[in-house]
Design a protein around this motif. Structure first.
Motif: not given
Length: 342
Positions: A83-85, A91, A95
């Motif tokens: 997941r990109k945040d 993250e 992640n």
């Protein structure tokens, strides 16, 4: 080097033994006595070596005697699925996961090697194998180019990891037993957890693709000129520069004499004989320009034509007389009139 004495329970895929192999020396260390007294809820006599050995064996053989060797922060999914945040904390929570690597003691040797041997628990082994298959193998496969035996190589790496993690046995000094807690559980002290972490992460091998094949590149042979005259045109470049011939400084005169050049020209005119130069009469009031090609005067800008002066060769052909040298001016025909008048 003394032989490595390990029980059968330390072998790969071997189940945990019901009793831990403990070997003590003839003299018990004081720190071991204090540690056993601290962890035992029920006071037990510790006055001899067999009593220490019996107490330590029963404590380490308990099913609750699980040690935490280290903790690993690992990804939950491959890099492509992370997941990109913008928030790094979000993250990290979504992640990454924290895996506690746990083990139990299989061997205590205080005679030959003064070491304690730990073997990973089945739960820790299963968690590491799952991470290796679902995350590590996917990432190393995605980060390398494709070739015919790529999938077989990835499968081989995973199988090797399964064997290595089941054979993994961590050895440390017997002083690690100072971290022993109640019910036989414990934790490694003095920075040994970092050493275990490095040893386990060293089992995650990268995928090494085969080196690219060397292809022979056929380069065209350069064309060379066939004529002998141009055979060396590419090796040596002949540059011919025209060097002017040396000229005497007294022959070079400026085309437009300046104030500085006039002082040099005065010496030149002083060395010339009077009969070598003939000026028209009357003398013009301006300076005549010079020519750099030689000592020649350009024609003065006058409106009336100037009579040409006779050359010495022309005078030599005339008879000697009083009119020599004046014929050019018309004085010879009227000389007698002037003489009679006088």
């Amino acid at each position: 080097m003394p032989p490595q004495l390990l029980p059968a329970s330390a072998a790969a895929f071997a189940p945990r033994a019901t009793s831990v192999n403990v070997v003590l020396s003839s003299k018990v260390e004081p720190w071991l006595t204090q540690t056993l007294k601290r962890i035992n809820r029920v006071k037990r006599p510790l006055n001899s070596v067999p009593q220490h050995q019996r107490c330590l064996t029963e404590t380490l053989s308990s099913s609750t005697a699980i040690w935490t060797l280290t903790s690993l922060m690992l990804q939950k999914a491959p890099e492509a699925d992370l997941r990109k945040d913008s928030n790094p904390l979000v993250e990290a929570l979504f992640n990454y996961q924290l895996i506690h690597v746990e083990a139990y003691i299989v061997h205590v040797d205080m005679v030959l090697r003064n070491e304690v041997a730990y073997k990973l628990t089945p739960d820790s082994i299963e968690s590491l194998i799952e991470y290796h298959k679902e995350v590590h193998c996917v990432d190393i496969s995605a980060n390398t180019y494709n070739w015919s035996e790529k999938e077989l190589q990835v499968k081989k790496i995973h199988e090797e990891f399964i064997q290595a993690i089941n054979k993994f046995v961590y050895r440390t000094h017997v002083t690690a037993l100072e971290g022993l807690e109640e019910d036989g559980a414990g934790e490694l002290l003095c920075g040994k957890s970092e050493e275990v972490k490095n040893n386990i992460m060293g089992l995650f091998l990268p995928l090494l693709p085969p080196p690219p094949r060397i292809v022979d590149v056929v380069r065209p042979q350069p064309l060379l000129p066939s004529s002998p005259a141009g055979a060396n045109w590419w090796t040596q470049s002949t540059i011919q520069t025209s060097i002017p011939a040396p000229v005497d400084s007294w022959r070079v005169l400026p085309s437009s004499p300046s104030t500085t050049a006039s002082s040099d020209n005065s010496t030149l005119w002083a060395n010339m004989a009077v009969n070598e130069i003939q000026l028209p009469s009357p003398t013009p009031s301006f300076s005549q320009p010079f020519s750099s090609a030689g000592y020649y005067y350009s024609s003065p800008p006058v409106s009336a034509p100037i009579p040409a002066l006779p050359l010495p060769s022309m005078l030599a052909q005339q008879p000697c007389g009083i009119s020599v040298g004046y014929g050019g001016f018309g004085w010879d025909s009227r000389f007698q009139d002037y003489a009679t008048t006088m």
